[in-house]
Design a protein around this motif. Structure first.
Motif, PDB file in Angstrom:
ATOM      1  N   CYS A  15       0.825  -1.206   0.000  1.00  0.00           N
ATOM      2  CA  CYS A  15       0.000   0.000   0.000  1.00  0.00           C
ATOM      3  C   CYS A  15       0.861   1.258   0.000  1.00  0.00           C
ATOM      4  O   CYS A  15       0.651   2.177  -0.789  1.00  0.00           O
ATOM      5  CB  CYS A  15      -0.928  -0.023   1.209  1.00  0.00           C
ATOM      6  N   TRP A  16       1.857   1.298   0.900  1.00  0.00           N
ATOM      7  CA  TRP A  16       2.668   2.516   1.014  1.00  0.00           C
ATOM      8  C   TRP A  16       3.600   2.686  -0.171  1.00  0.00           C
ATOM      9  O   TRP A  16       3.942   3.813  -0.544  1.00  0.00           O
ATOM     10  CB  TRP A  16       3.426   2.517   2.337  1.00  0.00           C
ATOM     11  N   VAL A  17       4.015   1.583  -0.782  1.00  0.00           N
ATOM     12  CA  VAL A  17       4.799   1.692  -2.014  1.00  0.00           C
ATOM     13  C   VAL A  17       3.976   2.402  -3.082  1.00  0.00           C
ATOM     14  O   VAL A  17       4.439   3.335  -3.745  1.00  0.00           O
ATOM     15  CB  VAL A  17       5.240   0.296  -2.510  1.00  0.00           C
ATOM     16  N   GLU A  18       2.740   1.961  -3.250  1.00  0.00           N
ATOM     17  CA  GLU A  18       1.862   2.559  -4.259  1.00  0.00           C
ATOM     18  C   GLU A  18       1.525   4.009  -3.900  1.00  0.00           C
ATOM     19  O   GLU A  18       1.518   4.884  -4.781  1.00  0.00           O
ATOM     20  CB  GLU A  18       0.582   1.728  -4.385  1.00  0.00           C
ATOM     21  N   PHE A  19       1.254   4.274  -2.637  1.00  0.00           N
ATOM     22  CA  PHE A  19       0.892   5.630  -2.235  1.00  0.00           C
ATOM     23  C   PHE A  19       2.042   6.605  -2.471  1.00  0.00           C
ATOM     24  O   PHE A  19       1.820   7.780  -2.748  1.00  0.00           O
ATOM     25  CB  PHE A  19       0.467   5.663  -0.763  1.00  0.00           C
ATOM     26  N   ALA A  20       3.270   6.100  -2.370  1.00  0.00           N
ATOM     27  CA  ALA A  20       4.443   6.939  -2.614  1.00  0.00           C
ATOM     28  C   ALA A  20       4.685   7.185  -4.098  1.00  0.00           C
ATOM     29  O   ALA A  20       5.583   7.941  -4.466  1.00  0.00           O
ATOM     30  CB  ALA A  20       5.679   6.306  -1.991  1.00  0.00           C
ATOM     31  N   LEU A  28      -0.676  -6.714   2.652  1.00  0.00           N
ATOM     32  CA  LEU A  28      -1.693  -6.515   1.627  1.00  0.00           C
ATOM     33  C   LEU A  28      -2.747  -5.590   2.214  1.00  0.00           C
ATOM     34  O   LEU A  28      -3.453  -5.961   3.153  1.00  0.00           O
ATOM     35  CB  LEU A  28      -2.303  -7.865   1.231  1.00  0.00           C
ATOM     36  N   LYS A  29      -2.836  -4.401   1.677  1.00  0.00           N
ATOM     37  CA  LYS A  29      -3.784  -3.439   2.212  1.00  0.00           C
ATOM     38  C   LYS A  29      -4.216  -2.499   1.102  1.00  0.00           C
ATOM     39  O   LYS A  29      -3.555  -2.407   0.064  1.00  0.00           O
ATOM     40  CB  LYS A  29      -3.180  -2.670   3.393  1.00  0.00           C
ATOM     41  N   ASP A  30      -5.316  -1.837   1.305  1.00  0.00           N
ATOM     42  CA  ASP A  30      -5.880  -0.955   0.290  1.00  0.00           C
ATOM     43  C   ASP A  30      -5.949   0.462   0.843  1.00  0.00           C
ATOM     44  O   ASP A  30      -5.972   0.666   2.064  1.00  0.00           O
ATOM     45  CB  ASP A  30      -7.268  -1.458  -0.116  1.00  0.00           C
ATOM     46  N   GLY A  83      -5.575  14.882  -0.173  1.00  0.00           N
ATOM     47  CA  GLY A  83      -4.417  14.116  -0.635  1.00  0.00           C
ATOM     48  C   GLY A  83      -3.847  13.166   0.394  1.00  0.00           C
ATOM     49  O   GLY A  83      -2.945  12.379   0.078  1.00  0.00           O
ATOM     50  N   SER A  84      -4.349  13.196   1.607  1.00  0.00           N
ATOM     51  CA  SER A  84      -3.855  12.294   2.650  1.00  0.00           C
ATOM     52  C   SER A  84      -4.444  10.898   2.462  1.00  0.00           C
ATOM     53  O   SER A  84      -5.502  10.733   1.845  1.00  0.00           O
ATOM     54  CB  SER A  84      -4.201  12.844   4.030  1.00  0.00           C
ATOM     55  N   PRO A  85      -3.767   9.878   2.999  1.00  0.00           N
ATOM     56  CA  PRO A  85      -4.238   8.506   2.796  1.00  0.00           C
ATOM     57  C   PRO A  85      -5.315   8.094   3.781  1.00  0.00           C
ATOM     58  O   PRO A  85      -5.316   8.524   4.937  1.00  0.00           O
ATOM     59  CB  PRO A  85      -2.967   7.683   3.030  1.00  0.00           C
ATOM     60  N   GLU A  86      -6.223   7.266   3.327  1.00  0.00           N
ATOM     61  CA  GLU A  86      -7.193   6.602   4.198  1.00  0.00           C
ATOM     62  C   GLU A  86      -7.140   5.113   3.894  1.00  0.00           C
ATOM     63  O   GLU A  86      -7.524   4.681   2.805  1.00  0.00           O
ATOM     64  CB  GLU A  86      -8.607   7.124   3.966  1.00  0.00           C
ATOM     65  N   THR A  87      -6.610   4.334   4.834  1.00  0.00           N
ATOM     66  CA  THR A  87      -6.567   2.893   4.605  1.00  0.00           C
ATOM     67  C   THR A  87      -7.972   2.329   4.774  1.00  0.00           C
ATOM     68  O   THR A  87      -8.705   2.709   5.685  1.00  0.00           O
ATOM     69  CB  THR A  87      -5.585   2.196   5.571  1.00  0.00           C
ATOM     70  N   VAL A  88      -8.334   1.417   3.862  1.00  0.00           N
ATOM     71  CA  VAL A  88      -9.691   0.876   3.811  1.00  0.00           C
ATOM     72  C   VAL A  88      -9.631  -0.637   3.655  1.00  0.00           C
ATOM     73  O   VAL A  88      -8.566  -1.228   3.471  1.00  0.00           O
ATOM     74  CB  VAL A  88     -10.494   1.502   2.647  1.00  0.00           C
ATOM     75  N   GLY A 132     -10.273  -4.138  -1.409  1.00  0.00           N
ATOM     76  CA  GLY A 132     -11.264  -3.985  -2.454  1.00  0.00           C
ATOM     77  C   GLY A 132     -12.047  -2.698  -2.396  1.00  0.00           C
ATOM     78  O   GLY A 132     -12.798  -2.377  -3.327  1.00  0.00           O
ATOM     79  N   ALA A 133     -11.917  -1.933  -1.321  1.00  0.00           N
ATOM     80  CA  ALA A 133     -12.684  -0.696  -1.168  1.00  0.00           C
ATOM     81  C   ALA A 133     -11.880   0.540  -1.538  1.00  0.00           C
ATOM     82  O   ALA A 133     -12.396   1.655  -1.467  1.00  0.00           O
ATOM     83  CB  ALA A 133     -13.182  -0.572   0.278  1.00  0.00           C
ATOM     84  N   GLY A 134     -10.629   0.332  -1.933  1.00  0.00           N
ATOM     85  CA  GLY A 134      -9.768   1.469  -2.238  1.00  0.00           C
ATOM     86  C   GLY A 134      -9.441   1.588  -3.712  1.00  0.00           C
ATOM     87  O   GLY A 134     -10.165   1.102  -4.579  1.00  0.00           O
ATOM     88  N   GLN A 135      -8.305   2.201  -3.977  1.00  0.00           N
ATOM     89  CA  GLN A 135      -7.922   2.552  -5.338  1.00  0.00           C
ATOM     90  C   GLN A 135      -6.806   1.671  -5.898  1.00  0.00           C
ATOM     91  O   GLN A 135      -6.371   1.878  -7.030  1.00  0.00           O
ATOM     92  CB  GLN A 135      -7.478   4.030  -5.371  1.00  0.00           C
ATOM     93  N   LEU A 136      -6.377   0.675  -5.149  1.00  0.00           N
ATOM     94  CA  LEU A 136      -5.268  -0.160  -5.600  1.00  0.00           C
ATOM     95  C   LEU A 136      -5.769  -1.423  -6.294  1.00  0.00           C
ATOM     96  O   LEU A 136      -6.860  -1.917  -5.999  1.00  0.00           O
ATOM     97  CB  LEU A 136      -4.378  -0.550  -4.419  1.00  0.00           C
ATOM     98  N   ASP A 137      -4.932  -1.939  -7.201  1.00  0.00           N
ATOM     99  CA  ASP A 137      -5.237  -3.211  -7.855  1.00  0.00           C
ATOM    100  C   ASP A 137      -4.692  -4.332  -6.969  1.00  0.00           C
ATOM    101  O   ASP A 137      -3.613  -4.869  -7.191  1.00  0.00           O
ATOM    102  CB  ASP A 137      -4.606  -3.259  -9.249  1.00  0.00           C
TER     103      ASP A 137
END
Length: 256
Positions: free
Chosen positions: A159-164, A184-186, A193-198, A201-206
Motif C-alpha cells: 500500500c505505502w509503495v503505491e501511495f508513494a 496486503l492493504k488498500d 491528498g492524505s491517505p485513508e486505509t480501507v 477492495g474498497a480502495g484505489q489499488l489493484d
C-alpha cells in the motif's frame, strides 16, 4: 502455497480490551496467522497457549527500534518461545529520519545479533522511505543494499509503495527471494491528498495484481493490515477476509 495472516495492529483497541477473545475471533474469520504489534501484558506462556488453542501461527512481530536496541535478548526469548522467528523493524520516527546512516548501522548490528540466535530481522516500510533519498537513491533501497540479504529480509507494505508513487509489483520482483512476508492493504486518497486505509477492495489499488505477483514471487504470508478502521475493526477484517475468499474462489493461489 501462500497463506493469509492479520497484522494485529489493525485490531489494537480490541486487543487492549479483550486479547484472548480477539485472537479467537481472528481465527474464526479464517486468518491462519497473526503478526504481533505488542503482547498487551500477556506472558509468553499465555500467548503460546492461545496460539495453539486457536490454531494460529505467529508469522512475525513488529518490534520498535528501542526494544530491538535495548532489550533484544528478551524479545528474542519471547518470540522464540511462541514459535516466531521473525522480528520486524516497523517504523522510524519522524525525528530520526535525518540520521539514516546511523539507523542503518543500528539495523545491521541488530540483524547480526538476531542471526546469531537463529532469528531473522526484517524491515517494514511506509511511504517516507521511498520519498526520501540517501546518496541519490531511495532510503528503502539503500537499506536493503547496505545490509546484506543474509541478514535482513524485506516485509514490503504494498500500500505505502503505491501511495508513494511507485509500483508495488516492480518492488516485489526486485526483492523476489528476499520477501517472505508482504502487507496486503488498500488505500484511497482523501480530498486533501492524505491517505485513508480501507478494507481490501474498497480502495484505489489493484489488490488482485499485487496478490498475484506476491504469490508468484514466493511470498509465504500475505498479511492484511488496516491502519485506521472507520467501519469498526472487526467489521473491517471481516470484509477484507470476504475479499480474500472471493479472490481464492476466482483462482487466487492462497491457502485459506
Amino acid at each position: 502455497m501462500a497463506k493469509i495472516a492479520l497484522q494485529l495492529y489493525t485490531v489494537r483497541e480490541q486487543m487492549e480490551q479483550d486479547f484472548e477473545g480477539t485472537l479467537r475471533k481472528v481465527a474464526e474469520l479464517g486468518y491462519q496467522g497473526v503478526e504481533f504489534a505488542g503482547f498487551y501484558g500477556r506472558t509468553k506462556e499465555q500467548v503460546k497457549a492461545l496460539l495453539e488453542e486457536n490454531g494460529l501461527t505467529a508469522v512475525g512481530a513488529h518490534t520498535s527500534l528501542d526494544l530491538l536496541l535495548n532489550h533484544l535478548d528478551e524479545q528474542i526469548e519471547i518470540n522464540q518461545f511462541i514459535g516466531n522467528n521473525k522480528l520486524i523493524v516497523p517504523y522510524v520516527a519522524e525525528e530520526d529520519r535525518g540520521r539514516w546512516e546511523e539507523i542503518i548501522a543500528d539495523i545491521q548490528r541488530i540483524a547480526e545479533a538476531c542471526a546469531a540466535k537463529g532469528i531473522t530481522l526484517m524491515y517494514h516500510n511506509h511511504d517516507f522511505e521511498l520519498t526520501q533519498k540517501l546518496n541519490g537513491e531511495t532510503v528503502l533501497d539503500t537499506i536493503f543494499e547496505t545490509v546484506p540479504a543474509s541478514l535482513l529480509e524485506v516485509e514490503l507494505d504494498s500500500c505505502w509503495v503505491e501511495f508513494a508513487g511507485f509500483d508495488a509489483v516492480a518492488y516485489i520482483e526486485k526483492y523476489k527471494g528476499r520477501m517472505p512476508l508482504l502487507h496486503l492493504k488498500d488505500v484511497k486518497k482523501k480530498e486533501d491528498g492524505s491517505p485513508e486505509t480501507v478494507e481490501l477492495g474498497a480502495g484505489q489499488l489493484d489488490i488482485k495484481r499485487i496478490a498475484d505477483a506476491a504469490i508468484e514471487a514466493g511470498v509465504e504470508w500475505l498479511i492484511v493490515e488496516q491502519d485506521y478502521t472507520a467501519n469498526g475493526a472487526i467489521n473491517c477484517i471481516t470484509t477484507s477476509m470476504d475479499w480474500v475468499k472471493n479472490y481464492v474462489s476466482q483462482g487466487g493461489k492462497l491457502n485459506v
